[in-house]
Design an enzyme around this catalytic site. Structure first.
Site, PDB file in Angstrom:
ATOM      1  N   LYS A 119     -11.144  -2.882  11.877  1.00 26.91           N
ATOM      2  CA  LYS A 119      -9.933  -2.502  12.609  1.00 26.91           C
ATOM      3  C   LYS A 119      -9.934  -3.142  14.007  1.00 26.91           C
ATOM      4  O   LYS A 119      -8.891  -3.606  14.493  1.00 26.91           O
ATOM      5  CB  LYS A 119      -9.823  -0.976  12.723  1.00 26.91           C
ATOM      6  CG  LYS A 119      -9.488  -0.282  11.418  1.00 26.91           C
ATOM      7  CD  LYS A 119      -8.088  -0.650  10.918  1.00 26.91           C
ATOM      8  CE  LYS A 119      -7.677   0.092   9.672  1.00 26.91           C
ATOM      9  NZ  LYS A 119      -6.433  -0.376   9.075  1.00 26.91           N
TER      10      LYS A 119
ATOM     11  N   ASP B  47       2.216  -1.957  -4.364  1.00 27.13           N
ATOM     12  CA  ASP B  47       0.824  -1.485  -4.346  1.00 27.13           C
ATOM     13  C   ASP B  47       0.077  -2.154  -5.477  1.00 27.13           C
ATOM     14  O   ASP B  47       0.686  -2.703  -6.400  1.00 27.13           O
ATOM     15  CB  ASP B  47       0.776   0.055  -4.511  1.00 27.13           C
ATOM     16  CG  ASP B  47      -0.493   0.665  -3.933  1.00 27.13           C
ATOM     17  OD1 ASP B  47      -1.585   0.404  -4.481  1.00 27.13           O
ATOM     18  OD2 ASP B  47      -0.386   1.378  -2.921  1.00 27.13           O
TER      19      ASP B  47
ATOM     20  N   GLY C  15      -0.130   4.958  -1.226  1.00 31.67           N
ATOM     21  CA  GLY C  15      -1.203   5.672  -0.535  1.00 31.67           C
ATOM     22  C   GLY C  15      -0.705   6.848   0.283  1.00 31.67           C
ATOM     23  O   GLY C  15       0.476   7.191   0.274  1.00 31.67           O
ATOM     24  N   GLN C  16      -1.643   7.467   1.022  1.00 30.96           N
ATOM     25  CA  GLN C  16      -1.326   8.700   1.757  1.00 30.96           C
ATOM     26  C   GLN C  16      -0.176   8.503   2.734  1.00 30.96           C
ATOM     27  O   GLN C  16       0.762   9.300   2.789  1.00 30.96           O
ATOM     28  CB  GLN C  16      -2.566   9.213   2.513  1.00 30.96           C
ATOM     29  CG  GLN C  16      -2.330  10.601   3.098  1.00 30.96           C
ATOM     30  CD  GLN C  16      -3.359  11.020   4.146  1.00 30.96           C
ATOM     31  OE1 GLN C  16      -4.188  10.217   4.592  1.00 30.96           O
ATOM     32  NE2 GLN C  16      -3.303  12.269   4.544  1.00 30.96           N
TER      33      GLN C  16
ATOM     34  N   GLY D  67       0.848  -1.207   0.000  1.00 24.34           N
ATOM     35  CA  GLY D  67       0.000   0.000   0.000  1.00 24.34           C
ATOM     36  C   GLY D  67       0.869   1.237   0.000  1.00 24.34           C
ATOM     37  O   GLY D  67       0.495   2.284   0.524  1.00 24.34           O
TER      38      GLY D  67
ATOM     39  N   ARG E 223      -2.054  -0.261  -7.209  1.00 24.70           N
ATOM     40  CA  ARG E 223      -2.031   0.782  -8.245  1.00 24.70           C
ATOM     41  C   ARG E 223      -0.589   1.120  -8.606  1.00 24.70           C
ATOM     42  O   ARG E 223       0.348   0.639  -7.975  1.00 24.70           O
ATOM     43  CB  ARG E 223      -2.829   2.012  -7.829  1.00 24.70           C
ATOM     44  CG  ARG E 223      -2.387   2.688  -6.568  1.00 24.70           C
ATOM     45  CD  ARG E 223      -3.138   4.014  -6.378  1.00 24.70           C
ATOM     46  NE  ARG E 223      -3.357   4.295  -4.972  1.00 24.70           N
ATOM     47  CZ  ARG E 223      -3.536   5.527  -4.493  1.00 24.70           C
ATOM     48  NH1 ARG E 223      -3.534   6.560  -5.299  1.00 24.70           N
ATOM     49  NH2 ARG E 223      -3.727   5.716  -3.195  1.00 24.70           N
TER      50      ARG E 223
ATOM     51  N   ASP F 180      -0.837  -7.561  -5.357  1.00 28.69           N
ATOM     52  CA  ASP F 180      -2.172  -7.577  -4.743  1.00 28.69           C
ATOM     53  C   ASP F 180      -2.067  -8.362  -3.441  1.00 28.69           C
ATOM     54  O   ASP F 180      -1.826  -9.573  -3.464  1.00 28.69           O
ATOM     55  CB  ASP F 180      -3.170  -8.240  -5.708  1.00 28.69           C
ATOM     56  CG  ASP F 180      -4.577  -8.282  -5.135  1.00 28.69           C
ATOM     57  OD1 ASP F 180      -4.770  -7.864  -3.968  1.00 28.69           O
ATOM     58  OD2 ASP F 180      -5.494  -8.739  -5.857  1.00 28.69           O
TER      59      ASP F 180
ATOM     60  N   TYR G 190     -15.515  -0.198   8.664  1.00 24.84           N
ATOM     61  CA  TYR G 190     -14.075   0.076   8.817  1.00 24.84           C
ATOM     62  C   TYR G 190     -13.656  -0.112  10.276  1.00 24.84           C
ATOM     63  O   TYR G 190     -12.656  -0.794  10.572  1.00 24.84           O
ATOM     64  CB  TYR G 190     -13.820   1.506   8.338  1.00 24.84           C
ATOM     65  CG  TYR G 190     -12.413   2.029   8.512  1.00 24.84           C
ATOM     66  CD1 TYR G 190     -11.350   1.501   7.789  1.00 24.84           C
ATOM     67  CD2 TYR G 190     -12.160   3.096   9.376  1.00 24.84           C
ATOM     68  CE1 TYR G 190     -10.062   2.024   7.926  1.00 24.84           C
ATOM     69  CE2 TYR G 190     -10.880   3.629   9.520  1.00 24.84           C
ATOM     70  CZ  TYR G 190      -9.842   3.080   8.799  1.00 24.84           C
ATOM     71  OH  TYR G 190      -8.578   3.596   8.930  1.00 24.84           O
TER      72      TYR G 190
HETATM   73  P1  NAD Z   1      -4.734   5.016   1.259  1.00 28.34           P
HETATM   74  O1  NAD Z   1      -6.087   4.647   0.793  1.00 28.34           O
HETATM   75  O2  NAD Z   1      -4.206   6.367   0.936  1.00 28.34           O
HETATM   76  O3  NAD Z   1      -3.660   3.956   0.757  1.00 28.34           O
HETATM   77  C1  NAD Z   1      -3.925   2.578   0.752  1.00 28.34           C
HETATM   78  C2  NAD Z   1      -3.151   1.971  -0.414  1.00 28.34           C
HETATM   79  O4  NAD Z   1      -3.424   0.575  -0.423  1.00 28.34           O
HETATM   80  C3  NAD Z   1      -3.571   2.528  -1.784  1.00 28.34           C
HETATM   81  O5  NAD Z   1      -2.447   3.033  -2.474  1.00 28.34           O
HETATM   82  C4  NAD Z   1      -4.183   1.344  -2.490  1.00 28.34           C
HETATM   83  O6  NAD Z   1      -3.948   1.324  -3.892  1.00 28.34           O
HETATM   84  C5  NAD Z   1      -3.494   0.178  -1.782  1.00 28.34           C
HETATM   85  N1  NAD Z   1      -4.253  -1.064  -1.922  1.00 28.34           N
HETATM   86  C6  NAD Z   1      -5.590  -1.229  -1.887  1.00 28.34           C
HETATM   87  N2  NAD Z   1      -5.910  -2.503  -2.105  1.00 28.34           N
HETATM   88  C7  NAD Z   1      -4.750  -3.185  -2.273  1.00 28.34           C
HETATM   89  C8  NAD Z   1      -4.421  -4.535  -2.538  1.00 28.34           C
HETATM   90  N3  NAD Z   1      -5.387  -5.464  -2.694  1.00 28.34           N
HETATM   91  N4  NAD Z   1      -3.120  -4.865  -2.641  1.00 28.34           N
HETATM   92  C9  NAD Z   1      -2.139  -3.934  -2.510  1.00 28.34           C
HETATM   93  N5  NAD Z   1      -2.399  -2.636  -2.269  1.00 28.34           N
HETATM   94  C10 NAD Z   1      -3.684  -2.263  -2.154  1.00 28.34           C
HETATM   95  O7  NAD Z   1      -4.712   4.782   2.850  1.00 28.34           O
HETATM   96  P2  NAD Z   1      -3.777   5.480   3.941  1.00 28.34           P
HETATM   97  O8  NAD Z   1      -4.475   6.684   4.412  1.00 28.34           O
HETATM   98  O9  NAD Z   1      -2.399   5.568   3.462  1.00 28.34           O
HETATM   99  O10 NAD Z   1      -3.904   4.409   5.116  1.00 28.34           O
HETATM  100  C11 NAD Z   1      -2.936   3.400   5.342  1.00 28.34           C
HETATM  101  C12 NAD Z   1      -3.362   2.615   6.564  1.00 28.34           C
HETATM  102  O11 NAD Z   1      -3.468   3.509   7.684  1.00 28.34           O
HETATM  103  C13 NAD Z   1      -4.725   1.936   6.456  1.00 28.34           C
HETATM  104  O12 NAD Z   1      -4.707   0.729   7.166  1.00 28.34           O
HETATM  105  C14 NAD Z   1      -5.649   2.899   7.157  1.00 28.34           C
HETATM  106  O13 NAD Z   1      -6.777   2.253   7.674  1.00 28.34           O
HETATM  107  C15 NAD Z   1      -4.751   3.404   8.262  1.00 28.34           C
HETATM  108  N6  NAD Z   1      -5.205   4.703   8.786  1.00 28.34           N
HETATM  109  C16 NAD Z   1      -5.125   5.823   8.011  1.00 28.34           C
HETATM  110  C17 NAD Z   1      -5.548   7.042   8.541  1.00 28.34           C
HETATM  111  C18 NAD Z   1      -5.471   8.312   7.742  1.00 28.34           C
HETATM  112  O14 NAD Z   1      -5.955   9.361   8.215  1.00 28.34           O
HETATM  113  N7  NAD Z   1      -4.897   8.302   6.554  1.00 28.34           N
HETATM  114  C19 NAD Z   1      -6.058   7.100   9.841  1.00 28.34           C
HETATM  115  C20 NAD Z   1      -6.171   5.921  10.569  1.00 28.34           C
HETATM  116  C21 NAD Z   1      -5.702   4.722  10.047  1.00 28.34           C
HETATM  117  N1  SER Z   2      -8.670   8.997   8.689  1.00 28.42           N
HETATM  118  C1  SER Z   2      -9.359   7.758   8.816  1.00 28.42           C
HETATM  119  C2  SER Z   2     -10.723   7.828   8.262  1.00 28.42           C
HETATM  120  O1  SER Z   2     -11.293   8.904   8.311  1.00 28.42           O
HETATM  121  C3  SER Z   2      -9.414   7.331  10.256  1.00 28.42           C
HETATM  122  O2  SER Z   2      -9.099   6.000  10.307  1.00 28.42           O
HETATM  123  O3  SER Z   2     -11.226   6.845   7.825  1.00 28.42           O
END
Ligand code: NAD
Ligand code: SER
Length: 318
Positions: free
Chosen positions: A148, A36, A13-14, A10, A38, A54, A144
């Protein structure tokens, strides 16, 4: 001394982009493989190896782990809160199966460490709203949050039963200027900066007084690495640590932005994400992370706002 080789799943992602870059600085570019579903994020290009992967395909993942001698996996692939409510089955399937695939492989291949983030979304309407403690009533109402919370207990189970050193923290909403957020309820706190700079106005999908726990990405990345680098005997929580930095509402962040962009106008048009936000705590007690491995955030709302406005492409020196 273990020679670490890390797989980030992943990574486009962000969080993945910035975490991959930080891990590459620490472990060397060639030792941190980004992956990833993507395409490779532009910010990662040229900084180290990338594989298309994947996480749901356990066999392919297992082959990669064996072939490349990975010692650590950071699993970041997931469907977040808002997108999850649009497709609950898909969110449950990805969020659960990805974790079980990684934990199983970690057990079989005796990986040194695994990282998997949980979220403040584990908490629900019956949890305390202010300074929500580590252990409390936890009754999540989003798919979600349910995924979690279940995931936290799988981590604990694999640690207790099989000795897998999997570590986790409950991220609050994360704010960043490098990569875009991916479908969460807290995404407004990133969008607001882009719209303020480009349009001088923003319509928020949450009400003005909706307080939520938030964190600036540099703190989240540093905290994640500090948790992963901490000696195992300092880790008392094997589900997922409460993890916190600041708490603010759309009105608060709007007023902070107005200090730099006086003409900025903030409007509100709450949608289905309001109910999700209302189910979460306003602030989090992370004293166990502070005591166990010395967690301390560096950014508050004021410092973060200045840094965001300075660093966004359409930004200005403020
Ligand atoms: P995001 O959606 O920006 O990135 C997730 C990445 O996973 C994407 O690039 C997507 O293409 C990839 N992905 C999806 N399905 C996939 C698969 N089958 N195989 C491989 N890659 C795949 O999410 P994020 O914000 O970077 O979050 C990362 C983690 O942190 C997640 O577990 C999320 O729940 C957790 N989290 C994020 C936040 C936040 O505010 N960003 C807050 C709490 C928890
Ligand atoms: N930033 C995340 C969301 O809003 C918290 O896990 O889903």
């Amino acid at each position: 001394m273990i020679k670490d080789k890390i797989l980030v799943i992943g990574a486009s992602g962000q969080i993945g982009v910035e975490l991959t870059l930080a891990l590459r600085k620490l472990y060397g570019n060639a030792n941190v493989v980004a992956s990833d579903l993507r395409e490779e994020n532009d910010l990662l290009k040229g900084s180290g190896p990338y594989v298309s992967l994947d996480v749901m395909n356990k066999e392919m993942l297992h082959v990669q782990v064996i072939r490349q001698n990975f010692t650590q996996i950071y699993l970041l692939a997931a469907i977040l809160s808002a997108t999850g409510e649009k497709n609950p089955n898909l969110a449950w399937s990805l969020n659960m199966q990805s974790l079980l695939n990684v934990l199983d492989i970690a057990r079989e291949e005796k990986l040194y460490k695994v990282y998997w983030p949980s979220s403040i979304a584990v908490f629900g309407p019956t949890s305390p709203k202010e300074n929500c403690p580590q252990q409390t009533i936890i009754e999540p109402t989003t798919v979600y949050g349910i995924s979690k919370y279940a995931g936290e207990f799988w981590c604990n189970y694999f640690h207790q039963r099989f000795g897998v050193d999997v570590r986790s923290m409950r991220y609050p909403g994360l704010i960043s200027y490098k990569s875009s957020p991916g479908g969460g309820t807290t995404d407004y706190a990133v969008e607001i900066f882009h719209e303020a700079l480009e349009e001088k106005k923003y319509t928020c999908f949450l009400k003005p007084e909706t307080y939520l726990p938030m964190m600036y990405m540099p703190d989240a990345i540093r905290g994640t690495i500090e948790l992963m680098e901490a000696p195992a005997d300092k880790i008392s929580i094997r589900t997922s640590y409460n993890f916190s930095a600041m708490s603010f509402s759309p009105a608060d962040i709007g007023n902070e932005i107005k200090k730099y962009i006086p003409e900025f106008s903030l409007m509100h048009n709450p949608d289905y994400r309001q109910a999700i936000a209302d189910s979460w705590p306003k602030s989090i007690d992370d004293s166990i992370a502070q005591n166990d491995w010395g967690w301390k955030p560096e950014y508050d709302l004021q410092r973060m706002t200045k840094d965001m406005l300075n660093n966004l492409p359409a930004g200005r020196q403020v």
